[in-house]
Scaffold this motif. Structure first.
Motif, short mmCIF file in Angstrom:
data_model
loop_
_atom_site.label_atom_id
_atom_site.label_comp_id
_atom_site.label_asym_id
_atom_site.label_seq_id
_atom_site.Cartn_x
_atom_site.Cartn_y
_atom_site.Cartn_z
N PHE A 70 -1.87 -5.05 -10.05
CA PHE A 70 -1.74 -6.22 -10.91
C PHE A 70 -0.40 -6.92 -10.68
O PHE A 70 -0.32 -8.14 -10.64
N ARG A 71 0.64 -6.13 -10.49
CA ARG A 71 1.96 -6.72 -10.21
C ARG A 71 1.93 -7.53 -8.91
O ARG A 71 2.49 -8.62 -8.84
N VAL A 72 1.26 -7.01 -7.90
CA VAL A 72 1.14 -7.74 -6.63
C VAL A 72 0.37 -9.05 -6.85
O VAL A 72 0.79 -10.11 -6.35
N LEU A 119 -3.50 8.31 -12.61
CA LEU A 119 -3.42 7.74 -11.25
C LEU A 119 -4.08 6.37 -11.18
O LEU A 119 -3.55 5.44 -10.56
N ALA A 120 -5.24 6.24 -11.80
CA ALA A 120 -5.93 4.95 -11.78
C ALA A 120 -5.14 3.90 -12.55
O ALA A 120 -5.04 2.74 -12.13
N GLY A 121 -4.54 4.29 -13.67
CA GLY A 121 -3.72 3.36 -14.45
C GLY A 121 -2.49 2.90 -13.68
O GLY A 121 -2.15 1.72 -13.68
N LEU A 122 -1.83 3.84 -13.01
CA LEU A 122 -0.66 3.48 -12.20
C LEU A 122 -1.06 2.56 -11.05
O LEU A 122 -0.39 1.56 -10.78
N THR A 123 -2.17 2.87 -10.41
CA THR A 123 -2.66 2.03 -9.31
C THR A 123 -2.98 0.62 -9.82
O THR A 123 -2.63 -0.37 -9.18
N ALA A 124 -3.64 0.54 -10.98
CA ALA A 124 -3.97 -0.77 -11.55
C ALA A 124 -2.72 -1.57 -11.85
O ALA A 124 -2.68 -2.78 -11.60
#
Length: 110
Positions: free
Chosen positions: A89-91, A80-85
């Motif tokens: 980062f894309r934003v 979950l933290a990796g997906l959130t990061a």
């Protein structure tokens, strides 16, 4: 040189954030010379990345591998933290890209 900090053990916890903050600040610089502060989104991205990295490292520890802690706590937190990061980062990259395109367009037509 910016990517090299990811491979320096202690510096990898804070130097990539400094590099991203500098890139963001330079891209967002206003024509008046005023540089805005980094957005809270950047701290959220970095926090998520650090949590994902630490969770993955703990999950791979020989004391934790194949335990309930690994399966039901550390692995989901890391995912979950990796997906959130990644999403944050894309934003940030899109904001930097847009700002750089706008600066390039105004400097060409100025």
């Amino acid at each position: 040189m910016a990517w090299l900090w990811a491979f320096v053990p202690i510096a990898s916890l804070f130097k990539p954030f400094d590099v991203m903050r500098e890139i963001w600040s330079q891209s967002m610089e206003l024509s008046s010379g005023h540089t805005p502060k980094a957005p809270p989104l950047m701290a959220q991205w970095w926090g998520a990345w650090v949590v994902a990295t630490l969770s993955m490292n703990l999950s791979g520890s020989r004391h934790v591998v194949d335990t309930e802690m690994d399966r039901f706590v550390l692995t989901p937190i890391a995912a979950l933290a990796g997906l959130t990061a990644c999403v944050l980062f894309r934003v940030l990259v899109r904001q930097v890209n847009t700002a750089q395109h706008e600066r390039a367009a105004t400097s060409v037509f100025a």
